[in-house]
Scaffold this motif. Sequence first.
Motif, PDB file in Angstrom:
ATOM      1  N   UNK A  97      26.635  51.306  19.077  1.00  0.00           N
ATOM      2  CA  UNK A  97      26.052  52.437  19.267  1.00  0.00           C
ATOM      3  C   UNK A  97      24.669  52.645  19.496  1.00  0.00           C
ATOM      4  N   UNK A  98      23.982  51.921  19.085  1.00  0.00           N
ATOM      5  CA  UNK A  98      22.382  51.796  19.194  1.00  0.00           C
ATOM      6  C   UNK A  98      22.210  51.288  20.867  1.00  0.00           C
ATOM      7  N   UNK A  99      23.130  50.525  21.307  1.00  0.00           N
ATOM      8  CA  UNK A  99      22.917  49.719  22.573  1.00  0.00           C
ATOM      9  C   UNK A  99      23.383  50.736  23.787  1.00  0.00           C
ATOM     10  N   UNK A 100      24.183  51.689  23.438  1.00  0.00           N
ATOM     11  CA  UNK A 100      24.438  52.839  24.370  1.00  0.00           C
ATOM     12  C   UNK A 100      23.409  53.979  24.029  1.00  0.00           C
ATOM     13  N   UNK A 101      23.063  54.199  23.228  1.00  0.00           N
ATOM     14  CA  UNK A 101      22.076  55.312  23.156  1.00  0.00           C
ATOM     15  C   UNK A 101      20.751  55.137  23.183  1.00  0.00           C
ATOM     16  N   UNK A 102      20.424  54.071  23.375  1.00  0.00           N
ATOM     17  CA  UNK A 102      18.840  53.679  23.915  1.00  0.00           C
ATOM     18  C   UNK A 102      18.667  53.602  25.307  1.00  0.00           C
ATOM     19  N   UNK A 103      19.675  53.428  26.163  1.00  0.00           N
ATOM     20  CA  UNK A 103      19.381  53.018  27.493  1.00  0.00           C
ATOM     21  C   UNK A 103      19.181  54.358  28.169  1.00  0.00           C
ATOM     22  N   UNK A 104      19.816  55.371  28.163  1.00  0.00           N
ATOM     23  CA  UNK A 104      19.160  56.712  28.945  1.00  0.00           C
ATOM     24  C   UNK A 104      17.939  57.059  28.446  1.00  0.00           C
ATOM     25  N   UNK A 105      17.502  56.862  27.148  1.00  0.00           N
ATOM     26  CA  UNK A 105      16.251  57.361  26.778  1.00  0.00           C
ATOM     27  C   UNK A 105      15.032  56.442  27.709  1.00  0.00           C
ATOM     28  N   UNK A 106      15.432  55.297  27.797  1.00  0.00           N
ATOM     29  CA  UNK A 106      14.476  54.251  28.395  1.00  0.00           C
ATOM     30  C   UNK A 106      14.287  54.562  29.935  1.00  0.00           C
ATOM     31  N   UNK A 107      15.543  54.819  30.469  1.00  0.00           N
ATOM     32  CA  UNK A 107      15.555  55.082  32.065  1.00  0.00           C
ATOM     33  C   UNK A 107      14.907  56.328  32.350  1.00  0.00           C
ATOM     34  N   UNK A 108      14.994  57.432  31.228  1.00  0.00           N
ATOM     35  CA  UNK A 108      14.516  58.813  31.681  1.00  0.00           C
ATOM     36  C   UNK A 108      12.855  58.728  31.220  1.00  0.00           C
ATOM     37  N   UNK A 109      12.480  58.108  30.437  1.00  0.00           N
ATOM     38  CA  UNK A 109      11.031  57.932  30.212  1.00  0.00           C
ATOM     39  C   UNK A 109      10.613  57.360  31.508  1.00  0.00           C
ATOM     40  N   UNK A 110      11.066  56.122  31.685  1.00  0.00           N
ATOM     41  CA  UNK A 110      10.319  55.403  32.750  1.00  0.00           C
ATOM     42  C   UNK A 110      10.415  56.297  34.282  1.00  0.00           C
ATOM     43  N   UNK A 111      11.147  57.103  34.160  1.00  0.00           N
ATOM     44  CA  UNK A 111      11.229  58.070  35.683  1.00  0.00           C
ATOM     45  C   UNK A 111       9.998  58.726  35.911  1.00  0.00           C
ATOM     46  N   UNK A 112       9.325  58.823  34.561  1.00  0.00           N
ATOM     47  CA  UNK A 112       8.074  59.549  34.520  1.00  0.00           C
ATOM     48  C   UNK A 112       6.772  58.645  35.168  1.00  0.00           C
ATOM     49  N   UNK A 113       6.972  57.371  35.078  1.00  0.00           N
ATOM     50  CA  UNK A 113       6.071  56.401  35.478  1.00  0.00           C
ATOM     51  C   UNK A 113       5.384  56.038  34.151  1.00  0.00           C
ATOM     52  N   UNK A 114       6.083  56.118  33.065  1.00  0.00           N
ATOM     53  CA  UNK A 114       5.756  55.668  31.969  1.00  0.00           C
ATOM     54  C   UNK A 114       6.542  54.650  31.265  1.00  0.00           C
ATOM     55  N   UNK A 115       5.898  53.710  30.778  1.00  0.00           N
ATOM     56  CA  UNK A 115       6.522  52.642  30.433  1.00  0.00           C
ATOM     57  C   UNK A 115       7.374  52.742  28.984  1.00  0.00           C
ATOM     58  N   UNK A 116       8.491  52.653  28.707  1.00  0.00           N
ATOM     59  CA  UNK A 116       8.939  52.527  27.334  1.00  0.00           C
ATOM     60  C   UNK A 116       8.454  51.184  26.571  1.00  0.00           C
ATOM     61  N   UNK A 117       8.533  50.923  25.644  1.00  0.00           N
ATOM     62  CA  UNK A 117       8.082  50.020  24.811  1.00  0.00           C
ATOM     63  C   UNK A 117       8.996  49.837  23.614  1.00  0.00           C
ATOM     64  N   UNK A 118      10.295  49.062  23.788  1.00  0.00           N
ATOM     65  CA  UNK A 118      11.344  49.076  22.761  1.00  0.00           C
ATOM     66  C   UNK A 118      10.840  48.237  21.643  1.00  0.00           C
ATOM     67  N   UNK A 119      11.174  48.753  20.330  1.00  0.00           N
ATOM     68  CA  UNK A 119      10.525  47.812  19.196  1.00  0.00           C
ATOM     69  C   UNK A 119      11.630  48.165  17.914  1.00  0.00           C
ATOM     70  N   UNK A 120      11.244  47.144  16.880  1.00  0.00           N
ATOM     71  CA  UNK A 120      10.378  46.080  16.782  1.00  0.00           C
ATOM     72  C   UNK A 120      11.036  44.782  17.084  1.00  0.00           C
ATOM     73  N   UNK A 121      10.919  44.073  17.993  1.00  0.00           N
ATOM     74  CA  UNK A 121      11.665  42.848  18.289  1.00  0.00           C
ATOM     75  C   UNK A 121      11.138  41.575  17.681  1.00  0.00           C
ATOM     76  N   UNK A 122      11.965  41.125  16.491  1.00  0.00           N
ATOM     77  CA  UNK A 122      13.252  41.480  16.160  1.00  0.00           C
ATOM     78  C   UNK A 122      13.175  41.313  14.764  1.00  0.00           C
ATOM     79  N   UNK A 123      14.237  41.781  13.838  1.00  0.00           N
ATOM     80  CA  UNK A 123      14.555  41.565  12.682  1.00  0.00           C
ATOM     81  C   UNK A 123      13.333  42.148  11.629  1.00  0.00           C
TER      82      UNK A 123
END
Length: 738
Positions: free
Chosen positions: A163-189
Amino acid sequence: MKTRIITLLALVTFLSAPIKAQTPIYLDDSQPIEARVKDALNRMTLEEKVALCHAQSKFSSAGVPRLGIPELWMSDGPHGVRQEIQWNSWGSAGWANDSCTAFPALTCLAATWDPEMSAIYGKAIGEEARYRKKDVILGPGVNIYRTPLNGRNFEYMGEDPYLASIMVVPYIQEVQKNGVAACVKHYALNNQELWRGHINVELSDRALHEIYLPAFKASVLKGGTWSIMGAYNKYKDVHCCHNDLLLNKILKEDWAFDGCVITDWGGAHNTREAALNGLDIEMGSYTNGLTSESEFTYNDYYLAHPYLKGLKDGTFPMSTIDDKASRILRMIFRTVMDRNRPWGAFTSEAHYDAARTIAEEGIVLLKNAPVTKKAPALLPIDASQYNKILVVGENATRSLTKGGGSSELKVKKEVSPLEALQAMYGDKIIHAQGYESGRPMYSNTDKIPAEVVESLRNEAIEKAKEADLIIYIGGLNKNHLQDCEAADRITYGLPFGQDELIKDILSVNPNMVMVLMSGNAVEMPWVKQVPAIIQGWYPGSEAGNAIANVLSGKVNPSGKLPFSFPVKLTDNGAHAFDALSYPGDSIKQVYKEDILVGYRWHDTKKIPALYPFGHGLSYTTFAYGKATLSAKTMDSNGKVEVVIPVTNTGTREGKEVIQLYIGDEKCSVIRPAKELKHFSKISLKPGETKEVKFTISVDDLKFYDDSRGEWTAEPGKFNVYIGASSTDIRSILSFVLQ
Ligand code: GLC
């Protein structure tokens, strides 16, 4: 002679023509980014390259002024753009133009089970970050919900890696279409807050790869995230912010990540590891990431002068700085030096609509039972039935966008549930606060003066006696020891004396609709006595409108739980063992439940959850027809199609999330009874039927074989469970993998 004159004329012409200045490649937007990176790198001094690798302020890292390469500006957080912070302190900069839109907390987004909502979310928050001139937004968070006590679960996407793997992807893609970097956290554990700065997490390779890494892997391979934030804690005795196995081997080699690894604030601890183990930008050193301050100048950072010295004297290979600087330049060219990026927007009506829609789609109807055999269910509220509706509970009025740690927000608007219900039901509404949580002096009832508790409770009970309907709005809040960074909850139950208050109110009036605002499961000793219960999450700026729209039936709830609600804490896998499992012994911690996290534990150990993963009701009903498989066998390259007809058998339009789980009936290793591998959210009009189709591939059948370090599926029988939740299974089919 003539030739000489012509030559002379040609020479004069050439020399007098203005020389067209050749735009340097790194400044030329038309050039490929890699060519720009290479050109910029070749023009930089060693000192300039090192300066890119560490903070120059609380939330920025240096550019290259001499070459006209701008600085990188970063901002929290996953739910909205944090207010401007001072140059070198955690204090607010006190700006007057940085009040943002608060989007729902990410557990609410996950509860929508709708990737389209994630895309809407990413676009809106990306526009807000862009408008605020931030080049990196420090989110989303995808740490797995292992224990209901983790203070930051509200910032993440639940207990299931798929569920997390599916739901995180569009968030990142759409943020980055604004020329803003997503910073996925907190890697890991980083699955708890207690001892987060150093706890050494021990777990099997299977649990690491099957449970805790998938959402990060999807963020890189499918989301294309431009940055990742290292976690504070340790893995295999090495801090995650400079951990060779996690960063160089898994992230950068196996997943071919070409972006930047940024520390959590204060997550770097030594130069040697920071230089060699895959860290790119060091932020917030010498702080605890929340309150204490850096006593050092930025040149004392591990990746500042100490690193420069090590490069000059040969301790560290020049290849390390060229890799770091290349990655940082790549992120600069993808963001602040992309002159074609959009301009963003801030607190627009479109953003408020996005916040409200996501909240409405994520709110979960947990229970909606008739009060008596004859009386109908209380929801949706039919106001014509009532003269007095009591709204009681501190979360009916408390701002829940403040606090909680680094995801805190200064908002332009936050509609409270009380305001929205008053707007909807007018003077039918009466109100009582019910309980007091205080901020931050109080973190539980023993610190709130007894007379305060007494008077609030008496007022609530007296008003409950005169009301026809009670809407109780409580739960957790963003106080310390609640849903808040840097500490975990200390009890599974509701805080601030709510259980007693709820029982007292029920004793004078059983007609209670409960709305729980929280990012975590809570104990529900009153669950049998409360006829209707809604999980309201932290819905953000449009909280009240979303809740009122669901309570009134203007919106038919369609959310599903992204994590289990155990009856009692010890029913949860992390709490089924000794303290070493949770919270650890302050030095190390062992994930003893291994791969059996959340519903995997409940299903496999046959411990029913109070409300299971994937559970969520509707104001209509759905019938699942006969599910069919396209084949009874699958070869290793094959696929099996599943078709399920679903019908809306109720009287109003609604949305349903059809879930597909896979169970490996016989395997040489322990596997969960079932694991989520597909889902689909569909909308149906009354009486309408749609066929939902899924394609099962061999990848859906695999487990991580830690003896060979690879994913594998063993031939044999596999069960396909089609359900409306992880326990509400409507069809079981099976096929054989040959
Ligand atoms: C905090 C948090 C992290 C946040 C960072 C900057 O300690 O762990 O999520 O983005 O520091 O505030």
